[in-house]
Design a protein around this motif. Structure first.
Motif, PDB file in Angstrom:
ATOM      1  N   LYS A  35      -8.123  -2.509  -8.324  1.00 18.98           N
ATOM      2  CA  LYS A  35      -8.971  -1.323  -8.505  1.00 18.98           C
ATOM      3  C   LYS A  35      -8.109  -0.077  -8.428  1.00 18.98           C
ATOM      4  O   LYS A  35      -7.192   0.017  -7.614  1.00 18.98           O
ATOM      5  N   LEU A  36      -8.414   0.893  -9.285  1.00 18.91           N
ATOM      6  CA  LEU A  36      -7.699   2.154  -9.271  1.00 18.91           C
ATOM      7  C   LEU A  36      -8.642   3.264  -9.721  1.00 18.91           C
ATOM      8  O   LEU A  36      -9.244   3.170 -10.793  1.00 18.91           O
ATOM      9  N   GLU A  37      -8.773   4.277  -8.889  1.00 19.63           N
ATOM     10  CA  GLU A  37      -9.637   5.399  -9.219  1.00 19.63           C
ATOM     11  C   GLU A  37      -8.788   6.532  -9.795  1.00 19.63           C
ATOM     12  O   GLU A  37      -7.932   7.089  -9.109  1.00 19.63           O
ATOM     13  N   LEU A  38      -9.052   6.864 -11.034  1.00 21.63           N
ATOM     14  CA  LEU A  38      -8.348   7.954 -11.701  1.00 21.63           C
ATOM     15  C   LEU A  38      -9.157   9.240 -11.532  1.00 21.63           C
ATOM     16  O   LEU A  38     -10.367   9.242 -11.754  1.00 21.63           O
TER      17      LEU A  38
ATOM     18  N   THR B  47       4.877  -6.139  -7.455  1.00 18.77           N
ATOM     19  CA  THR B  47       4.034  -7.324  -7.630  1.00 18.77           C
ATOM     20  C   THR B  47       3.138  -7.644  -6.433  1.00 18.77           C
ATOM     21  O   THR B  47       2.296  -8.536  -6.524  1.00 18.77           O
ATOM     22  N   SER B  48       3.305  -6.925  -5.333  1.00 16.06           N
ATOM     23  CA  SER B  48       2.440  -7.132  -4.162  1.00 16.06           C
ATOM     24  C   SER B  48       1.489  -5.955  -3.935  1.00 16.06           C
ATOM     25  O   SER B  48       0.670  -6.002  -3.014  1.00 16.06           O
ATOM     26  N   LEU B  49       1.592  -4.921  -4.761  1.00  7.55           N
ATOM     27  CA  LEU B  49       0.803  -3.703  -4.553  1.00  7.55           C
ATOM     28  C   LEU B  49      -0.688  -3.977  -4.724  1.00  7.55           C
ATOM     29  O   LEU B  49      -1.127  -4.435  -5.773  1.00  7.55           O
ATOM     30  N   GLU B  50      -1.456  -3.666  -3.668  1.00  6.50           N
ATOM     31  CA  GLU B  50      -2.896  -3.883  -3.679  1.00  6.50           C
ATOM     32  C   GLU B  50      -3.696  -2.592  -3.600  1.00  6.50           C
ATOM     33  O   GLU B  50      -4.842  -2.543  -4.054  1.00  6.50           O
ATOM     34  N   LYS B  51      -3.077  -1.549  -3.054  1.00  6.32           N
ATOM     35  CA  LYS B  51      -3.847  -0.325  -2.820  1.00  6.32           C
ATOM     36  C   LYS B  51      -2.969   0.903  -2.989  1.00  6.32           C
ATOM     37  O   LYS B  51      -1.905   1.005  -2.385  1.00  6.32           O
ATOM     38  N   VAL B  52      -3.413   1.834  -3.820  1.00  5.96           N
ATOM     39  CA  VAL B  52      -2.735   3.115  -3.990  1.00  5.96           C
ATOM     40  C   VAL B  52      -3.776   4.134  -4.445  1.00  5.96           C
ATOM     41  O   VAL B  52      -4.663   3.813  -5.244  1.00  5.96           O
ATOM     42  N   ASN B  53      -3.700   5.325  -3.912  1.00  4.65           N
ATOM     43  CA  ASN B  53      -4.614   6.397  -4.316  1.00  4.65           C
ATOM     44  C   ASN B  53      -3.927   7.307  -5.315  1.00  4.65           C
ATOM     45  O   ASN B  53      -2.724   7.519  -5.254  1.00  4.65           O
TER      46      ASN B  53
ATOM     47  N   GLU C 229       0.837  -1.206   0.000  1.00  8.13           N
ATOM     48  CA  GLU C 229       0.000   0.000   0.000  1.00  8.13           C
ATOM     49  C   GLU C 229       0.867   1.250   0.000  1.00  8.13           C
ATOM     50  O   GLU C 229       1.901   1.303   0.673  1.00  8.13           O
ATOM     51  N   VAL C 230       0.430   2.248  -0.769  1.00 12.54           N
ATOM     52  CA  VAL C 230       1.088   3.555  -0.782  1.00 12.54           C
ATOM     53  C   VAL C 230       0.024   4.635  -0.665  1.00 12.54           C
ATOM     54  O   VAL C 230      -0.996   4.599  -1.370  1.00 12.54           O
TER      55      VAL C 230
END
Length: 231
Positions: free
Chosen positions: A176-179, A149-155, A130-131
């Motif tokens: 999921k990624l909100e642009l 390869t482990s990234l699950e969450k970033v805003n 997460e970042v």
């Protein structure tokens, strides 16, 4: 009287001689460490102006070492502070250097509101899950999250207008990624091989989409905004 004057002059000279050493600012490119939450964080000076000294958070290797184990001394969660003090000078943390946590055990990174520039900050940070990015960033640079390869969450902050080439290349745990509205550019190969990315919409403000930006993604359909003139 003469002795007293001489003693005073000697004292003044000593103060003038010692003061620069006590309050010396580091030069651009110099590195130093500051202990934060039990870890030694490494910083590099990017602006030595006495009125606005700045640093970037960087890897733990030598200055020019951005190899696989460059940041191996970092682990767990990293909370980058807004300011750090070194040699009695307070520096504002405005950037995150290339490969800052590459090949480490770092699982989460939170950025302060003072960050202006990322560089390829999280390149091959394969344990990173997460970042938390800060408002005020205007772009996600090329290879910023390359092979995370482990990234699950970033805003993606609302202030970001540009996602550059290979920014999220092979982030195959990202679903999921909100642009944000206001985004205008998505670079080439930006989301290549994000094989579990199923939930994403392209904002109406986007005007440029690079080649194969979404190749290998699991998104079943994407609506291309009418304003896209390059893609």
């Amino acid at each position: 009287m003469k002795r007293r004057l001489l003693a005073t002059m000697l004292a003044v000279c000593m103060v003038l001689t010692l003061a620069p050493a006590a309050f010396a600012e580091a030069a651009v490119g110099d590195r130093f460490t500051v202990e934060v939450e039990g870890q030694n964080y490494y910083f590099e000076v990017t602006n030595s102006d006495a009125n606005a000294p700045e640093v970037k958070f960087t890897h733990t290797g030598t200055k020019n070492d951005i190899g696989l184990d460059a940041g191996m001394k970092y682990t767990g969660e990293i909370n980058i502070p807004e300011t750090v003090e070194y040699n009695n000078v307070t520096y504002t943390v405005t950037g995150v250097g290339p490969h800052a946590v590459r090949g480490t055990g770092v699982t989460k990174v939170t950025l302060p509101d003072t960050i202006k520039k990322l560089e390829s900050a999280f390149y091959e940070a394969t344990s990173l899950k997460e970042v938390v990015l800060n408002e005020g960033l205007t772009e996600i640079p090329g290879s910023a999250f390359f092979n995370c390869t482990s990234l699950e969450k970033v805003n993606i902050p609302s202030t970001v207008t540009n996602i550059k080439s290979q920014a999220f290349y092979f982030c195959n745990k990202l679903t999921k990624l909100e642009l944000p509205e206001g985004l205008t550019t998505i670079g080439e190969n930006a989301f290549v091989s994000c094989s579990q990315l199923t939930d994403m919409m392209i904002p109406s403000t986007v005007t440029s989409i690079g080649r194969t930006a979404f190749a290998g993604c699991a998104v079943s359909s994407l609506t291309i905004p009418a304003g896209v003139t390059n893609g």
